[in-house]
Design a protein around this motif. Structure first.
Motif, short mmCIF file in Angstrom:
data_model
loop_
_atom_site.label_atom_id
_atom_site.label_comp_id
_atom_site.label_asym_id
_atom_site.label_seq_id
_atom_site.Cartn_x
_atom_site.Cartn_y
_atom_site.Cartn_z
N ALA A 43 4.85 11.94 76.79
CA ALA A 43 5.20 11.52 78.15
C ALA A 43 6.24 10.40 78.15
CB ALA A 43 3.95 11.08 78.90
N MET A 44 6.38 9.69 77.04
CA MET A 44 7.43 8.67 76.93
C MET A 44 8.82 9.28 77.11
SD MET A 44 6.19 5.65 76.38
CE MET A 44 4.55 5.00 76.03
N GLY A 45 8.95 10.56 76.79
CA GLY A 45 10.23 11.24 76.95
C GLY A 45 10.63 11.41 78.40
N LEU A 46 9.69 11.25 79.33
CA LEU A 46 9.99 11.27 80.76
C LEU A 46 10.20 9.87 81.31
CD1 LEU A 46 7.36 13.90 82.02
CD2 LEU A 46 9.76 14.30 81.38
N ALA A 47 9.54 8.90 80.74
CA ALA A 47 9.58 7.54 81.28
C ALA A 47 10.78 6.75 80.80
CB ALA A 47 8.28 6.81 80.93
N MET A 48 11.02 6.73 79.50
CA MET A 48 12.00 5.80 78.94
C MET A 48 13.45 6.09 79.35
SD MET A 48 10.14 5.25 75.25
CE MET A 48 11.46 4.27 74.56
N PRO A 49 13.94 7.33 79.25
CA PRO A 49 15.34 7.55 79.67
C PRO A 49 15.56 7.35 81.16
CG PRO A 49 14.31 9.63 79.02
CD PRO A 49 13.34 8.56 78.69
N ASN A 50 14.56 7.65 81.98
CA ASN A 50 14.75 7.58 83.42
C ASN A 50 14.66 6.16 83.96
OD1 ASN A 50 15.17 10.35 83.64
ND2 ASN A 50 13.00 10.79 83.82
N THR A 51 13.86 5.29 83.33
CA THR A 51 13.88 3.89 83.77
C THR A 51 15.23 3.27 83.46
OG1 THR A 51 12.81 3.28 81.66
CG2 THR A 51 11.39 3.48 83.59
N ASN A 52 15.79 3.55 82.29
CA ASN A 52 17.12 3.04 81.96
C ASN A 52 18.17 3.56 82.93
OD1 ASN A 52 16.44 1.44 79.74
ND2 ASN A 52 16.65 3.11 78.30
N ALA A 53 18.15 4.86 83.20
CA ALA A 53 19.15 5.44 84.08
C ALA A 53 19.06 4.88 85.49
CB ALA A 53 18.99 6.97 84.10
N GLN A 54 17.87 4.79 86.03
CA GLN A 54 17.71 4.29 87.40
C GLN A 54 18.11 2.82 87.51
OE1 GLN A 54 17.70 6.60 89.46
NE2 GLN A 54 15.65 6.80 90.35
N ALA A 55 17.80 2.03 86.50
CA ALA A 55 18.19 0.62 86.54
C ALA A 55 19.70 0.47 86.44
CB ALA A 55 17.51 -0.15 85.40
N LEU A 56 20.33 1.19 85.53
CA LEU A 56 21.77 1.04 85.31
C LEU A 56 22.59 1.62 86.46
CD1 LEU A 56 22.05 1.75 81.49
CD2 LEU A 56 22.48 -0.41 82.66
N MET A 57 22.03 2.55 87.21
CA MET A 57 22.76 3.08 88.35
C MET A 57 22.99 2.03 89.43
SD MET A 57 21.84 7.04 89.20
CE MET A 57 20.13 7.09 88.76
N ARG A 58 22.25 0.93 89.38
CA ARG A 58 22.41 -0.13 90.37
C ARG A 58 23.34 -1.23 89.89
NH1 ARG A 58 18.71 0.27 94.31
NH2 ARG A 58 18.96 -1.92 94.88
N THR A 59 23.99 -1.06 88.73
CA THR A 59 24.71 -2.17 88.12
C THR A 59 26.10 -1.74 87.69
OG1 THR A 59 23.81 -1.61 85.94
CG2 THR A 59 22.58 -3.18 87.27
N LYS A 60 26.86 -1.18 88.60
CA LYS A 60 28.17 -0.64 88.27
C LYS A 60 29.10 -1.69 87.66
CE LYS A 60 32.15 1.67 90.39
NZ LYS A 60 32.69 2.25 91.64
N HIS A 61 29.07 -2.92 88.17
CA HIS A 61 30.04 -3.93 87.76
C HIS A 61 29.47 -4.92 86.74
CE1 HIS A 61 32.73 -2.39 90.76
NE2 HIS A 61 31.85 -2.60 91.72
N ALA A 62 28.29 -4.69 86.24
CA ALA A 62 27.72 -5.60 85.24
C ALA A 62 26.85 -4.81 84.27
CB ALA A 62 26.92 -6.70 85.92
N ALA A 63 27.37 -3.70 83.77
CA ALA A 63 26.57 -2.82 82.92
C ALA A 63 26.17 -3.49 81.62
CB ALA A 63 27.34 -1.53 82.63
N GLY A 64 27.04 -4.34 81.06
CA GLY A 64 26.70 -5.01 79.81
C GLY A 64 25.55 -5.97 79.98
N SER A 65 25.61 -6.80 81.02
CA SER A 65 24.52 -7.75 81.27
C SER A 65 23.24 -7.01 81.62
CB SER A 65 24.91 -8.69 82.42
OG SER A 65 26.03 -9.49 82.07
N ALA A 66 23.35 -5.95 82.42
CA ALA A 66 22.15 -5.18 82.77
C ALA A 66 21.54 -4.54 81.54
CB ALA A 66 22.51 -4.11 83.81
N SER A 67 22.36 -3.97 80.68
CA SER A 67 21.87 -3.36 79.45
C SER A 67 21.19 -4.40 78.57
CB SER A 67 23.02 -2.70 78.70
OG SER A 67 22.59 -2.12 77.49
#
Length: 461
Positions: free
Chosen positions: A376-400
């Protein structure tokens, strides 16, 4: 909400095949932009485009995917290849086992803290230069580890190795954010999970084979060679993805303000903490499973290795199902919510089994519970990263950087708790997993509030 119809490379004309002299992306005049599917890179090309140009662009897209996968796999290789050599290092350096264990702690701490430094650097100076600097420092630190005459020096350069290796983790995520949006970003993260997920499985095996022909210092020699190869590949093929116009020009104070602004975003923080807590469930499994499977349930090391490999295959397989079948058809929040729910149910089942609610049980039911939880980690881990980074267009490095650091720190706090009750029970592992899983669901529901975004496309509820 970001668009989902294609990669950012297609919409913004950001290529992966060439840059100008000042690191500004330039359009690829022959082959067009890469396709949205990183697992099978294709080309949006004008009519009449020659077939060889299309094939060249496809090869380049696959190469970039492999490079980013290699960068995210390097830190696990640095940690896990070294594990079979710990007894030999203790004897060679005449140091207590507890002191040699600090070489692992130092590397892990470096990976966590290094992301906080490299992430903002990449937002200010672009992705390429900080990444190359980090890779060069990683190579030098690893080479010195191979020559370290004392445990104290080894600990110090393992810390530096982790700090430098963090560049690969944080910048790989930022590059994905530069090139992709929406569901395509989630697909790319699932692809990276396939590549980087193999590393923890094969790393101890590689380390053991290296020890058959040389001593523990040879492992660091192998890692040095891997670092050199990756550095050369990055230098030649991974071009700048952050245009100068999108870079931050401030100093440390500006970077801190950026991070504070990210943390003030309730939804971003919700995904970040939920992902970190899910990662803590994984850390608890890694820390406790050798003891639980072998000492409590009497399995052989070979059986443990087989179960560990099966669980890793389950995680990777579900991650690919997420990227290939679910993303784009079902919203990311629905998939994420389902994944977190399965993790909670599996953790609760493990707690009930380990506390004796079902009476005396053997290894098979516990192994099945761990398999479901890990998959089930295969559903949780990539999607939390994707959803968080979708909100950070201009600060992807800091968000990452915040995403990576929080995951490592939460996991590092949770993993020692699995042995708090001694060596005769697996209950602490299950308790840590239940608490972290339930807390992840709570963060997802209370902070992310997915129902408020119901009906939006590109992966949002």
């Amino acid at each position: 909400m970001p668009e989902s119809g294609g990669s950012r490379a297609q919409r913004a004309h950001i290529p992966t095949t060439g840059t100008g002299a000042d690191d500004r992306p330039v359009p690829h005049g022959d082959a067009g932009a890469l396709s949205v599917d990183p697992a099978a890179p294709q080309v949006t090309a004008p009519p009449g485009l020659p077939g060889p140009a299309v094939k060249a662009a496809r090869r380049t897209g696959l190469l970039v995917t492999m490079v980013l996968g290699g960068l995210t796999a390097l830190p696990p290789l640095s940690m896990d290849m070294y594990l079979p050599a710990l007894p030999a290092v203790t004897d060679s350096l005449s140091a207590p086992a507890a002191t040699i264990q600090l070489t692992l702690t130092a590397c892990l701490a470096g990976m966590a803290l290094g992301q906080l430094v490299v992430g903002p650097m990449s937002d200010r100076w672009g992705r390429r230069k900080p990444l190359l600097l980090g890779m060069v420092v990683y190579v030098l630190a690893t080479a010195i580890c191979a020559l370290a005459p004392t445990a104290e020096l080894l600990i110090g350069f393992r810390l530096l190795q982790g700090l430098a290796g963090a560049a690969g983790i944080v910048i790989a995520r930022a590059v994905v954010r530069d090139l992709y949006d929406g569901v395509e970003m989630a697909r790319f993260f699932s692809t990276l999970m396939l590549i980087s997920g193999v590393a923890p499985v094969i790393a101890p095996v590689i380390g053991g084979q290296v020890l058959r022909i040389t001593d523990w210092r040879g492992i660091f020699v192998v890692l040095t060679v891997v670092g050199i190869v990756l550095t050369l590949v990055v230098w030649k093929w991974l071009h700048e993805t952050l245009p100068p116009a999108d870079r931050h020009t401030g100093g440390v104070a500006d970077a801190l303000r950026t991070m504070r602004g990210l943390l003030a975003d309730r939804v971003f923080t919700g995904y970040m903490v939920a992902g970190g807590l899910a990662f803590a469930v994984l850390f608890a499994y890694i820390a406790a499973s050798p003891f639980v499977v072998q000492e409590i349930y009497g399995a052989s090391p070979q059986t443990f290795s087989l179960l560990f490999g099966l669980n890793s295959i389950g995680l990777i397989t579900v991650g690919q199902i997420n990227g290939k079948l679910l993303v784009g058809r079902i919203s990311l929040d629905k998939v994420l919510g389902f994944g977190l729910a399965v993790i909670v149910l599996a953790a609760v089942a493990l707690l009930l089994m380990t506390t004796g609610v079902f009476g005396e049980i053997g290894l098979v039911p516990v192994a099945a519970g761990l398999f479901v939880l890990m998959s089930a980690m295969g559903l949780a881990m990539p999607n939390t990263n994707a959803q968080a980074l979708m909100r950070t267009k201009h600060a992807a490095g800091s968000a990452s950087a915040l995403l990576g650091t929080s995951s490592f720190l939460i996991g590092a706090v949770a993993s020692p708790l699995v042995g708090i009750a001694g060596e005769d029970t697996a209950v602490p592992m299950a308790v840590v997993q239940v608490v972290c899983a339930v807390a992840a669901v709570a963060c997802f529901l209370l902070l992310c509030r997915p129902w408020q975004r119901a009906g939006r496309e590109a992966g949002g509820l």
